[in-house]
Design an enzyme around this catalytic site. Sequence first.
Site, PDB file in Angstrom:
ATOM      1  N   LYS A 119       0.830  -1.215   0.000  1.00 59.02           N
ATOM      2  CA  LYS A 119       0.000   0.000   0.000  1.00 59.02           C
ATOM      3  C   LYS A 119       0.861   1.261   0.000  1.00 59.02           C
ATOM      4  O   LYS A 119       0.601   2.181  -0.749  1.00 59.02           O
ATOM      5  CB  LYS A 119      -0.882   0.071   1.269  1.00 59.02           C
ATOM      6  N   ARG A 128      -8.740   1.790   9.433  1.00 56.40           N
ATOM      7  CA  ARG A 128      -8.295   0.450   9.808  1.00 56.40           C
ATOM      8  C   ARG A 128      -9.328  -0.266  10.648  1.00 56.40           C
ATOM      9  O   ARG A 128      -9.131  -1.421  11.002  1.00 56.40           O
ATOM     10  CB  ARG A 128      -7.018   0.566  10.608  1.00 56.40           C
ATOM     11  N   ARG A 175      11.653  -6.528   4.771  1.00 61.07           N
ATOM     12  CA  ARG A 175      11.423  -5.126   4.433  1.00 61.07           C
ATOM     13  C   ARG A 175      12.366  -4.194   5.194  1.00 61.07           C
ATOM     14  O   ARG A 175      12.615  -4.375   6.381  1.00 61.07           O
ATOM     15  CB  ARG A 175       9.980  -4.764   4.780  1.00 61.07           C
ATOM     16  N   ARG A 222      11.966  -2.057  10.348  1.00 66.33           N
ATOM     17  CA  ARG A 222      11.007  -1.415  11.250  1.00 66.33           C
ATOM     18  C   ARG A 222      10.926  -2.210  12.548  1.00 66.33           C
ATOM     19  O   ARG A 222      10.974  -3.433  12.528  1.00 66.33           O
ATOM     20  CB  ARG A 222       9.622  -1.379  10.594  1.00 66.33           C
ATOM     21  N   ARG A 279       0.280  -8.278  13.959  1.00 62.36           N
ATOM     22  CA  ARG A 279      -0.312  -7.284  13.048  1.00 62.36           C
ATOM     23  C   ARG A 279      -1.234  -7.943  12.037  1.00 62.36           C
ATOM     24  O   ARG A 279      -2.274  -7.397  11.679  1.00 62.36           O
ATOM     25  CB  ARG A 279       0.804  -6.491  12.354  1.00 62.36           C
TER      26      ARG A 279
HETATM   27  P1  AMP Z   1       1.537   1.020   9.028  1.00 56.89           P
HETATM   28  O1  AMP Z   1       2.758   1.789   8.679  1.00 56.89           O
HETATM   29  O2  AMP Z   1       0.321   1.464   8.252  1.00 56.89           O
HETATM   30  O3  AMP Z   1       1.757  -0.470   8.977  1.00 56.89           O
HETATM   31  O4  AMP Z   1       1.209   1.366  10.561  1.00 56.89           O
HETATM   32  C1  AMP Z   1       2.116   1.039  11.599  1.00 56.89           C
HETATM   33  C2  AMP Z   1       1.397   1.005  12.935  1.00 56.89           C
HETATM   34  O5  AMP Z   1       0.836   2.292  13.230  1.00 56.89           O
HETATM   35  C3  AMP Z   1       0.213   0.055  13.003  1.00 56.89           C
HETATM   36  O6  AMP Z   1       0.611  -1.283  13.288  1.00 56.89           O
HETATM   37  C4  AMP Z   1      -0.596   0.673  14.135  1.00 56.89           C
HETATM   38  O7  AMP Z   1      -0.023   0.394  15.404  1.00 56.89           O
HETATM   39  C5  AMP Z   1      -0.417   2.158  13.882  1.00 56.89           C
HETATM   40  N1  AMP Z   1      -1.474   2.687  12.973  1.00 56.89           N
HETATM   41  C6  AMP Z   1      -1.299   3.196  11.715  1.00 56.89           C
HETATM   42  N2  AMP Z   1      -2.469   3.586  11.194  1.00 56.89           N
HETATM   43  C7  AMP Z   1      -3.413   3.321  12.134  1.00 56.89           C
HETATM   44  C8  AMP Z   1      -4.826   3.474  12.167  1.00 56.89           C
HETATM   45  N3  AMP Z   1      -5.518   3.986  11.128  1.00 56.89           N
HETATM   46  N4  AMP Z   1      -5.479   3.068  13.301  1.00 56.89           N
HETATM   47  C9  AMP Z   1      -4.801   2.571  14.348  1.00 56.89           C
HETATM   48  N5  AMP Z   1      -3.477   2.378  14.372  1.00 56.89           N
HETATM   49  C10 AMP Z   1      -2.768   2.757  13.267  1.00 56.89           C
END
Ligand code: AMP
Length: 221
Positions: free
Chosen positions: A15, A90, A127, A154, A165
């Site tokens: 994404k 989410r 990654r 990360r 996750r």
């Molecule tokens: P991502 O980079 O999109 O994988 O996001 C990394 C982490 O940020 C996720 O595993 C969540 O802990 C938090 N996070 C990102 N976006 C959201 C969201 N819309 N709602 C809740 N937690 C989020």
Amino acid sequence: MSLNLIMLGPPGAGKGTQAERFARTRGIPKISTGDILREAVHSHTPLGARAKAVMDRGELVSDDIMIGIVAERLNRPDARSGFVLDGFPRTVPQAVALDGIMAVRDPLIVVDIVVPQAELVRRLASRMICDDCGANGAPGEIVCRRCGGKLVQRTDDNEAVVLERLRVYNTSTKPLVDFYRARPTFRSVNGAQPAEVVASDLAAAIEAARNGGGSVSGGRR
Ligand code: AMP
């Protein structure tokens, strides 16, 4: 008509990469809630302090906080002619809130990027992202192509957190596919292909969704 796009899909579906590329070619902002939170952690803001532990466990930051962040961001002038949202919504409450924010704006286009779970685990384990600017690295690279920073894993890409996750995705985020599926602007794209192929399928799916219906390969399901 503004191009208001959200990208659904599990962690590791691509994404972020696709959102970045698409936003750049269309001259609209990519708004990644994960990037906003990582930036807050990096700069030690109060939000960062609250989010870090939650993110490191692979759990979700609360809906109230996330909805507040996105509502504020979408109201900035640069998002008025369109945006690509990556990582939001989410949860169903986030999606309901987003519909409220969008009530007076052009309809959302929703693209779900589909990738099998075994492929996601493999991708996430290898990654790398830039420690300075957050850009994705390509396999085998050690410095960031964008800013020369160091590429690191990360902190939430280790195996135990990845599995958590994916579990959180399946219980909290996957239901969004059903939330959006019946809309004429919903499309799904096969994400288990080379990034360039995904990018062109995505562009075709978005065009079809904007034109209100025509089907494309890998289109509406
Ligand atoms: P991502 O980079 O999109 O994988 O996001 C990394 C982490 O940020 C996720 O595993 C969540 O802990 C938090 N996070 C990102 N976006 C959201 C969201 N819309 N709602 C809740 N937690 C989020």
